[in-house]
Design an enzyme around this catalytic site. Structure first.
Site: not given
Length: 256
Positions: A148, A161
């Site tokens: 990401s 995350y």
């Protein structure tokens, strides 16, 4: 045998989290190019819908329910693919979770680990088992970890995350060096803002839309279909000399 590097007939691919979102976008590209595709995920309902969407391309599809953070489940699922089709040519470790959105001081270790168990441990287990079958078959292959843009920029209140997605890059780069002797390539995809269920709440926020969308030169959110082409490229012979890279697909967000 075809000499078209984008023709994946006879190719076997695995996509975790392949029942929806980016995973289904990747799987769609692979199926359109002729690959046999196995999609793996936790939701039987999403997998069934994903299988129906992929089967219209006329290629074999397997939908396997498994939790990538569970070693036994993902090991069994990958072994099932190999038994079914006798080979494994590419694997896209895409399954992930957004997890909590809380401040540092209010985040428990259990919450942190619940995210890294899927986003980091799950990628490790998935790619390890894929590599095991690729090495055994001796045909080389392509491993892809989905990270990401959160691995590149600060993500307040999403520490696990961001850490897990940065860790994916580290794992994949290590595999690119370690597994090259077996003809196995390893690369990372880093999506930007993509219109999926994971960010539905953000996309409904007018302030978020106005602030972020204007920073994307293409002036639109990414879509799962935007990942179909890169999946075909990374899976097949077109990327034969491409390994150890991080490929950012964000509509120009980082550049602008």
């Amino acid at each position: 045998m075809t000499t078209n590097p984008f023709d994946l007939h006879g190719h076997v691919a695995v996509v975790t989290g392949g029942g929806s979102g980016i995973g289904l976008g990747l799987a769609t590209g692979l199926a359109q190019a002729g690959a046999s595709v196995a999609i793996i995920g936790r939701s039987a309902e999403r997998l069934a819908a994903g299988r129906d969407a992929l089967e219209r391309f006329g290629t074999p599809v397997l939908a396997l329910t498994a939790d990538v953070s569970d070693e036994e489940q993902i090991t069994d699922a990958m072994a099932r693919v190999y038994r079914e089709w006798g080979r494994l040519d590419s694997c896209f470790a895409n399954a992930g979770t957004g997890g909590y959105v809380t401040g540092l001081l209010d985040t428990s270790l259990a919450e942190f680990r619940a995210v890294t168990a899927v986003n980091l441990d799950g990628v490790f287990l998935t790619l390890r088992e894929a590599a095991r079958h690729m090495i055994a078959a001796g045909n080389g292959g392509s491993l892809v970890g989905v990270s990401s843009m959160g691995a590149r920029q600060g993500m307040p209140r999403q520490h696990a995350y961001a850490a897990s997605k940065a860790g994916v890059v580290g794992i994949v780069n290590s595999l690119a060096v370690e597994l090259a002797r077996y003809g196995i390539r390893a690369n990372t995809l880093q999506p930007g803002w993509v219109e999926t269920e994971m960010i539905e709440g953000l996309l409904a926020n007018e302030t978020f839309n106005s602030q972020v969308l204007k920073r994307i030169p293409q002036r639109r959110w990414g879509e799962p279909a935007d990942f179909a082409g890169v999946a075909v490229y990374l899976a097949g012979g077109a990327s034969a000399y491409h390994t150890g890279d991080v490929i950012l697909i964000d509509g120009g967000y980082r550049t602008f």
